[in-house]
Design a protein around this motif. Structure first.
Motif, short mmCIF file in Angstrom:
data_model
loop_
_atom_site.label_atom_id
_atom_site.label_comp_id
_atom_site.label_asym_id
_atom_site.label_seq_id
_atom_site.Cartn_x
_atom_site.Cartn_y
_atom_site.Cartn_z
N SER A 176 0.81 -1.23 0.00
CA SER A 176 0.00 0.00 0.00
C SER A 176 0.84 1.27 0.00
N PHE A 177 2.02 1.20 0.62
CA PHE A 177 2.80 2.44 0.79
C PHE A 177 3.54 2.84 -0.47
N LYS A 178 3.81 1.86 -1.36
CA LYS A 178 4.61 2.16 -2.55
C LYS A 178 3.90 3.23 -3.37
N ILE A 214 8.86 -1.46 11.89
CA ILE A 214 8.48 -1.78 10.52
C ILE A 214 6.98 -1.59 10.37
N ASP A 215 6.61 -0.69 9.47
CA ASP A 215 5.21 -0.42 9.20
C ASP A 215 4.90 -1.03 7.84
N LEU A 216 3.85 -1.86 7.80
CA LEU A 216 3.49 -2.56 6.57
C LEU A 216 2.08 -2.19 6.14
N ALA A 225 -4.74 -3.20 4.38
CA ALA A 225 -4.43 -3.57 5.77
C ALA A 225 -3.19 -2.78 6.16
N ASP A 226 -3.08 -2.43 7.43
CA ASP A 226 -1.99 -1.55 7.88
C ASP A 226 -1.64 -1.95 9.32
N SER A 227 -0.36 -2.23 9.55
CA SER A 227 0.05 -2.64 10.90
C SER A 227 1.55 -2.41 11.07
N ALA A 228 1.96 -2.07 12.27
CA ALA A 228 3.38 -1.78 12.53
C ALA A 228 3.83 -2.48 13.82
N ILE A 260 -5.26 1.39 15.24
CA ILE A 260 -4.84 2.02 16.48
C ILE A 260 -3.33 1.91 16.53
N GLU A 261 -2.63 3.02 16.72
CA GLU A 261 -1.18 2.96 16.55
C GLU A 261 -0.41 3.96 17.41
N PRO A 262 -0.22 3.64 18.70
CA PRO A 262 0.61 4.53 19.51
C PRO A 262 2.04 4.65 18.98
N PHE A 300 3.61 0.62 17.62
CA PHE A 300 2.87 -0.65 17.47
C PHE A 300 1.48 -0.32 16.95
N GLU A 301 1.06 -1.06 15.94
CA GLU A 301 -0.21 -0.76 15.27
C GLU A 301 -0.94 -2.04 14.88
N HIS A 302 -2.22 -2.09 15.18
CA HIS A 302 -3.08 -3.15 14.65
C HIS A 302 -4.24 -2.52 13.91
#
Ligand code: MG
Ligand code: MG
Length: 254
Positions: free
Chosen positions: A56-58, A94-96, A105-108, A201-203, A232-234
């Motif tokens: 997604s980030f590209k 690492i954020d994906l 989808a997005d999570s770090a 949610i990503e503090p 950290f992100e879910h």
């Protein structure tokens, strides 16, 4: 406006989340001193592509890589580089982002490389726990501010800096959509959570000052005092009586 997702859409986001989870597990196998963040980017890009999805980030607003790899004082949006080689004592966030059939989808996650100081390990532990505190507040009829407050009130006990300029967010066909989910705020404020909402949610928590700045590359966000930062992100969906994590943390099989 907030987009509530249908069952079909949630299932596609679940698929995207599972590809993301598998990509993360693959990257974890390579996380050790000596690897460059560029190599990690290439591993992730290939892995995601092989599963019929895209990163997604590209090219997102011009971002030049597939993952965000933020080392030590880098908070978010670190650009992978051949020159950035991980060494013992580093931490890396690492954020994906994965786009599967038009849904994101997005999570770090932040990782310790080799031997990291107890002070920094504690920062990572608290940031991860802050994510879970936020998740506990994610249920129908609660409000976004309840999530924000749960994170802020927990983190404040440790005296860390909470990044304010970047927040969690809604997600779906767009990587970022309303509502915004700050890591600070007042309870019983903000949009009401309801079944079918998909949010991240990503503090982003700094060991020292909450102040940040953006490097000359236009992307990399670092702490102003150059002390380390964790992230950290879910991605979750609000269900009938709570939430479900769509970007599960898979365990390594040795
Ligand atoms: Mg996000
Ligand atoms: Mg992210």
């Amino acid at each position: 406006m907030i987009y509530y997702k249908s069952k079909r859409e949630i299932n596609l986001m679940k698929e995207a989340g599972l590809i993301l989870a598998a990509t993360r597990l693959e990257l974890e196998r390579h996380l050790k001193p000596g690897i460059s963040t560029w190599e990690l980017d290439k591993i992730a890009e290939k892995f995601i592509k092989e599963r019929g999805a895209t990163a997604s980030f590209k090219n997102y607003e011009g971002f030049p890589a597939s993952i965000c790899a933020s080392v030590n004082e880098e908070v978010i949006h670190g650009i992978p580089s051949k020159k950035r080689i991980l060494k013992d004592g580093d931490i890396i966030s690492i954020d994906l982002g994965v786009n599967y059939q038009g849904y994101h989808a997005d999570s770090a996650w932040t990782y310790a490389i080799g031997n990291v100081s107890n002070e920094v390990l504690e920062l990572m532990k608290v940031t991860e726990e802050a994510l879970y505190r936020g998740l506990e507040a994610a249920k129908p009829r609660n409000q976004v501010g309840d999530i924000s407050y749960a994170i802020e009130s927990y983190v404040n006990k440790f005296g860390y800096g909470i990044v304010r300029e970047f927040t969690g967010h809604g997600i779906g066909k767009s990587l970022h959509e309303p509502p915004y989910v700050p890591n600070y705020g007042e309870p019983h404020t903000g949009p009401i959570l309801a079944e079918g909402m998909t949010i991240c949610i990503e503090p982003m928590i700094n060991l020292g000052t909450e102040e940040i700045r953006v490097l000359g590359d236009g992307w990399t966000v670092i702490t102003r005092d150059k002390k380390p930062s964790a992230h950290f992100e879910h991605m979750i969906v609000i269900t009938k009586d709570g939430y479900e994590i769509l970007t599960p943390k898979l365990e390594k099989k040795e």
